[in-house]
Design a protein around this motif. Structure first.
Motif, PDB file in Angstrom:
ATOM      1  N   GLU A  13       0.827  -1.208   0.000  1.00 45.82           N
ATOM      2  CA  GLU A  13       0.000   0.000   0.000  1.00 45.82           C
ATOM      3  C   GLU A  13       0.864   1.261   0.000  1.00 45.82           C
ATOM      4  OE1 GLU A  13      -3.974   1.470   2.309  1.00 45.82           O
ATOM      5  OE2 GLU A  13      -2.353   0.678   3.572  1.00 45.82           O
ATOM      6  N   LEU A  14       1.896   1.302   0.868  1.00 47.92           N
ATOM      7  CA  LEU A  14       2.762   2.482   0.928  1.00 47.92           C
ATOM      8  C   LEU A  14       3.619   2.600  -0.324  1.00 47.92           C
ATOM      9  CD1 LEU A  14       3.731   4.986   2.318  1.00 47.92           C
ATOM     10  CD2 LEU A  14       5.147   3.571   3.824  1.00 47.92           C
ATOM     11  N   SER A  15       4.079   1.487  -0.854  1.00 50.89           N
ATOM     12  CA  SER A  15       4.845   1.530  -2.110  1.00 50.89           C
ATOM     13  C   SER A  15       3.977   2.053  -3.254  1.00 50.89           C
ATOM     14  CB  SER A  15       5.382   0.139  -2.453  1.00 50.89           C
ATOM     15  OG  SER A  15       6.339  -0.278  -1.510  1.00 50.89           O
ATOM     16  N   GLY A  16       2.719   1.657  -3.274  1.00 52.21           N
ATOM     17  CA  GLY A  16       1.792   2.146  -4.294  1.00 52.21           C
ATOM     18  C   GLY A  16       1.565   3.640  -4.191  1.00 52.21           C
ATOM     19  N   LEU A  17       1.397   4.130  -2.960  1.00 53.01           N
ATOM     20  CA  LEU A  17       1.237   5.579  -2.758  1.00 53.01           C
ATOM     21  C   LEU A  17       2.460   6.319  -3.282  1.00 53.01           C
ATOM     22  CD1 LEU A  17      -0.026   8.182  -1.606  1.00 53.01           C
ATOM     23  CD2 LEU A  17       1.017   7.560   0.596  1.00 53.01           C
ATOM     24  N   HIS A  18       3.642   5.836  -2.945  1.00 51.24           N
ATOM     25  CA  HIS A  18       4.863   6.498  -3.407  1.00 51.24           C
ATOM     26  C   HIS A  18       4.990   6.453  -4.925  1.00 51.24           C
ATOM     27  CE1 HIS A  18       7.451   8.122  -0.224  1.00 51.24           C
ATOM     28  NE2 HIS A  18       6.565   7.494   0.538  1.00 51.24           N
ATOM     29  N   ALA A  19       4.608   5.356  -5.526  1.00 46.01           N
ATOM     30  CA  ALA A  19       4.648   5.265  -6.986  1.00 46.01           C
ATOM     31  C   ALA A  19       3.718   6.298  -7.613  1.00 46.01           C
ATOM     32  CB  ALA A  19       4.268   3.856  -7.435  1.00 46.01           C
ATOM     33  N   ARG A  20       2.524   6.445  -7.057  1.00 48.68           N
ATOM     34  CA  ARG A  20       1.580   7.438  -7.599  1.00 48.68           C
ATOM     35  C   ARG A  20       2.085   8.859  -7.374  1.00 48.68           C
ATOM     36  NH1 ARG A  20      -1.609   3.871  -4.985  1.00 48.68           N
ATOM     37  NH2 ARG A  20      -2.200   5.285  -3.283  1.00 48.68           N
ATOM     38  N   ALA A  21       2.631   9.126  -6.207  1.00 45.96           N
ATOM     39  CA  ALA A  21       3.071  10.486  -5.870  1.00 45.96           C
ATOM     40  C   ALA A  21       4.337  10.901  -6.604  1.00 45.96           C
ATOM     41  CB  ALA A  21       3.282  10.602  -4.363  1.00 45.96           C
ATOM     42  N   PHE A  22       5.250   9.941  -6.839  1.00 46.56           N
ATOM     43  CA  PHE A  22       6.547  10.289  -7.410  1.00 46.56           C
ATOM     44  C   PHE A  22       6.794   9.696  -8.793  1.00 46.56           C
ATOM     45  CE2 PHE A  22       7.287  10.461  -2.733  1.00 46.56           C
ATOM     46  CZ  PHE A  22       7.489  11.824  -2.654  1.00 46.56           C
ATOM     47  N   GLY A  23       5.800   9.049  -9.366  1.00 47.71           N
ATOM     48  CA  GLY A  23       5.940   8.517 -10.715  1.00 47.71           C
ATOM     49  C   GLY A  23       6.814   7.273 -10.799  1.00 47.71           C
ATOM     50  N   GLY A  24       6.818   6.460  -9.756  1.00 43.22           N
ATOM     51  CA  GLY A  24       7.628   5.249  -9.753  1.00 43.22           C
ATOM     52  C   GLY A  24       6.870   4.040 -10.275  1.00 43.22           C
ATOM     53  N   ASP A  25       7.498   2.900 -10.189  1.00 39.39           N
ATOM     54  CA  ASP A  25       6.929   1.632 -10.631  1.00 39.39           C
ATOM     55  C   ASP A  25       6.021   1.085  -9.531  1.00 39.39           C
ATOM     56  OD1 ASP A  25       6.357  -0.965 -11.399  1.00 39.39           O
ATOM     57  OD2 ASP A  25       8.455  -1.588 -11.577  1.00 39.39           O
ATOM     58  N   PRO A  26       4.716   0.958  -9.759  1.00 41.44           N
ATOM     59  CA  PRO A  26       3.811   0.469  -8.726  1.00 41.44           C
ATOM     60  C   PRO A  26       4.076  -0.988  -8.335  1.00 41.44           C
ATOM     61  CG  PRO A  26       2.629   0.807 -10.785  1.00 41.44           C
ATOM     62  CD  PRO A  26       4.027   1.308 -10.991  1.00 41.44           C
ATOM     63  N   GLY A  27       4.802  -1.720  -9.161  1.00 38.10           N
ATOM     64  CA  GLY A  27       5.138  -3.101  -8.847  1.00 38.10           C
ATOM     65  C   GLY A  27       6.375  -3.245  -7.978  1.00 38.10           C
TER      66      GLY A  27
END
Length: 130
Positions: A13-27
């Motif tokens: 969940e936290l990795s997904g938030l960071h991916a959305r906020a910073f344009g990272g890989d959601p996987g």
């Protein structure tokens, strides 16, 4: 919106938030829970209907200095005061732990947020890329 301090962290969940906020890989799932329990003074999450929509952590030196890291708000929830509320809650956590200083590094486009909205002052700093 509800703020929760030191909430049980779900790495995905936290990795997904960071991916959305910073344009990272959601996987790309990072070991957030282990890192936070080992290195953070505290962390704060913002939740909307049980969904994590914002996050910030506070690291420290064990003494008077605390460092704000990983401030993130889901792009769909930005410009609603969530980031400011997270930073204020993080500052209170640091203050309650006896810290005297809260440091933050930020990119130029975030100057208005940290200096004007959150009350930080600009200071010289140095950085080495490792």
């Amino acid at each position: 919106m509800e703020l929760k301090v030191r909430f049980p962290v779900d790495d995905g969940e936290l990795s997904g938030l960071h991916a959305r906020a910073f344009g990272g890989d959601p996987g790309d799932v990072r070991p957030w829970a282990a890192r936070l329990s080992r290195h953070a003074l505290s962390w704060v999450g913002a939740f909307d209907d049980g969904r994590l929509v914002g996050f910030v952590q506070v690291c420290w030196d064990g003494g008077p200095h605390a460092i704000l890291l990983d401030t993130a708000v889901d792009p769909g929830f930005q410009h609603r005061g969530i980031g400011t509320a997270l930073v204020q809650a993080a500052a209170e956590e640091a203050r309650a732990a006896g810290c005297e200083w809260l440091h933050v590094d930020f990119e130029p486009h975030l100057e208005h947020f940290y200096l004007d909205q959150c009350g930080f002052r600009s200071t010289p700093a140095g950085l080495i890329a490792l």
